[in-house]
Design a protein around this motif. Structure first.
Motif, PDB file in Angstrom:
ATOM      1  N   LEU A 257     -44.299 -14.138 -23.872  1.00 60.55           N
ATOM      2  CA  LEU A 257     -43.651 -13.821 -22.599  1.00 60.55           C
ATOM      3  C   LEU A 257     -44.432 -13.229 -21.490  1.00 60.55           C
ATOM      4  O   LEU A 257     -44.947 -12.122 -21.910  1.00 60.55           O
ATOM      5  CB  LEU A 257     -42.329 -12.832 -23.058  1.00 60.55           C
ATOM      6  N   ARG A 258     -44.235 -13.636 -20.293  1.00 61.68           N
ATOM      7  CA  ARG A 258     -44.883 -13.249 -19.160  1.00 61.68           C
ATOM      8  C   ARG A 258     -44.353 -12.199 -18.574  1.00 61.68           C
ATOM      9  O   ARG A 258     -44.809 -11.066 -18.099  1.00 61.68           O
ATOM     10  CB  ARG A 258     -45.417 -14.367 -18.045  1.00 61.68           C
ATOM     11  N   GLY A 259     -42.733 -12.033 -18.736  1.00 64.93           N
ATOM     12  CA  GLY A 259     -42.156 -10.872 -18.114  1.00 64.93           C
ATOM     13  C   GLY A 259     -40.710 -10.955 -18.869  1.00 64.93           C
ATOM     14  O   GLY A 259     -40.292 -11.921 -19.075  1.00 64.93           O
ATOM     15  N   ALA A 260     -40.133  -9.696 -18.665  1.00 61.46           N
ATOM     16  CA  ALA A 260     -38.782  -9.710 -19.088  1.00 61.46           C
ATOM     17  C   ALA A 260     -37.701  -8.707 -18.197  1.00 61.46           C
ATOM     18  O   ALA A 260     -38.541  -7.859 -17.839  1.00 61.46           O
ATOM     19  CB  ALA A 260     -38.616  -9.222 -20.633  1.00 61.46           C
ATOM     20  N   GLU A 280     -45.613  -2.670 -18.386  1.00 61.81           N
ATOM     21  CA  GLU A 280     -45.885  -3.128 -16.917  1.00 61.81           C
ATOM     22  C   GLU A 280     -45.030  -4.435 -16.615  1.00 61.81           C
ATOM     23  O   GLU A 280     -44.660  -4.824 -15.711  1.00 61.81           O
ATOM     24  CB  GLU A 280     -47.263  -3.344 -16.634  1.00 61.81           C
ATOM     25  N   ASN A 281     -44.821  -5.102 -17.816  1.00 60.94           N
ATOM     26  CA  ASN A 281     -44.291  -6.361 -17.504  1.00 60.94           C
ATOM     27  C   ASN A 281     -42.883  -6.660 -17.852  1.00 60.94           C
ATOM     28  O   ASN A 281     -42.298  -7.720 -18.119  1.00 60.94           O
ATOM     29  CB  ASN A 281     -44.759  -7.503 -18.363  1.00 60.94           C
ATOM     30  N   VAL A 282     -42.087  -5.447 -17.803  1.00 66.32           N
ATOM     31  CA  VAL A 282     -40.588  -5.473 -17.888  1.00 66.32           C
ATOM     32  C   VAL A 282     -39.905  -4.663 -16.720  1.00 66.32           C
ATOM     33  O   VAL A 282     -40.486  -3.788 -16.137  1.00 66.32           O
ATOM     34  CB  VAL A 282     -40.202  -4.505 -19.205  1.00 66.32           C
ATOM     35  N   LEU A 283     -38.886  -5.486 -16.214  1.00 69.52           N
ATOM     36  CA  LEU A 283     -37.926  -5.037 -15.182  1.00 69.52           C
ATOM     37  C   LEU A 283     -36.752  -4.339 -16.147  1.00 69.52           C
ATOM     38  O   LEU A 283     -35.955  -5.010 -16.708  1.00 69.52           O
ATOM     39  CB  LEU A 283     -37.543  -6.181 -14.404  1.00 69.52           C
TER      40      LEU A 283
END
Length: 334
Positions: A257-260, A280-283
């Motif tokens: 996953l690049r981001g979640a 850092e890659n989680v909103l």
């Protein structure tokens, strides 16, 4: 024949975390006797249920309504849930006790779909990430592109769950030019259906819109997340138990996953020291995807109207557990 019951004799218990004066503004015009629990916990709920005829459930899920509450509410004639999801309510016990349960379908469809779109924009362009770097004094002009900036019109979006929210999500992404596919337990006449594995392996963005059921709990486990296209984005606007936190973290750490973007978690509120808070890659969002001024207005309008119908002896709308829609006080039923 059942005689009309004076409205003042209807006792209504409201569980949502809404200011008591606001609740009175909404429900006092109905002529009912309104109550709130003394404390916002299970003990407070149980202590408030004596002689209650109608309960308005807690839309946050913090105050559930389980078998012990059903047993304590001997006079309960109707439960109104001011949201769509029913996972914090024991429908089996309520149905066995003969208590009709209604929800408020469709009230937050647009709000949740717009949040899913906004969150995908954020992840795709590293908007929140760049904001954090700027506030730290940086100038990440080229870093945001290096993180994989994409235009959504060129992306393939996979939607898990094609209820009203999934359908609206599909409409919004199609308007951007995205290629959209979906998986649902029931195929719909609109959209492109694919099997789960194909959706996971070919989608650049996966948006979770499934209801939480025994069949969907742990649906996106580590094995399924490992099928995802490398560098994909995950957006969860459903329930945290569908995509367990640890599995999501592992997929992020592996680079799968690049981001979640997460509005929901297995345990809410999310603990202070949870590793998701530091990734850092989680909103992160706090289960507010469906909370807009417009959606809240719709929720309360539908809730108040159903309580009005109940005390007037008219059929209530949106019964979900197959019982009769005309509500009868328990001491009037025989």
């Amino acid at each position: 024949m059942i005689n009309a019951v004076p409205r003042a004799s209807w006792r209504v218990l409201a569980l949502p975390p809404v200011a008591e004066n606001r609740l009175h503004e909404m429900f006092d015009p109905l002529g009912v006797e309104l109550h709130v629990p003394a404390t916002r916990d299970n003990d407070g709920v149980l202590a408030s249920l004596t002689e209650v005829d109608i309960v308005i459930g807690d839309y946050t899920g913090v105050l559930g309504f389980q078998a012990d509450a059903v047993a304590a509410a001997a006079n309960l004639a109707f439960l109104q849930v001011p949201r769509v999801g029913l996972d914090s309510f024991d429908l089996e016990s309520l149905t066995a006790a003969g208590v009709p349960v209604a929800n408020t379908p469709g009230v937050n469809t647009r709000a949740v779909a717009e949040w899913a779109l906004a969150a995908t924009f954020d992840l795709s362009r590293s908007v929140s990430w760049a904001d954090r770097r700027m506030r730290e004094g940086g100038w990440p002009q080229f870093d945001t592109t290096a993180r994989g900036a994409d235009e959504l019109g060129s992306r393939r979006v996979g939607i898990l769950g094609m209820g009203s929210i999934g359908t609206e999500v599909m409409r919004l992404f199609k308007a951007l030019g995205s290629s959209v596919v979906y998986w649902s337990r029931h195929q719909r006449p609109e959209g492109t259906f694919v099997e789960v594995d194909e959706l996971l392996t070919t989608s650049d963005v996966i948006i979770v819109c499934l209801p939480l059921t025994p069949e969907t709990q742990n649906f996106l486990n580590a094995e399924r997340l490992a099928l995802m296209k490398e560098g994909a984005l995950l957006v969860n606007v459903a329930r945290g138990e569908i995509a367990p936190d640890d599995a999501v973290l592992a997929a992020l750490d592996s680079g799968r996953l690049r981001g979640a973007a997460l509005d929901v978690y297995e345990q809410e509120p999310l603990s202070f020291d949870h590793p998701l808070r530091r990734h850092e890659n989680v909103l992160l969002s706090c289960h507010t995807a469906g909370a807009t001024r417009q959606s809240l207005e719709r929720i309360w309008s539908m809730t108040v109207e159903n309580v009005r119908a109940a005390v007037d002896g008219r059929p209530v709308a949106n019964i979900v557990n197959g019982l009769g829609s005309t509500i009868v006080k328990r001491n009037q039923q025989n």
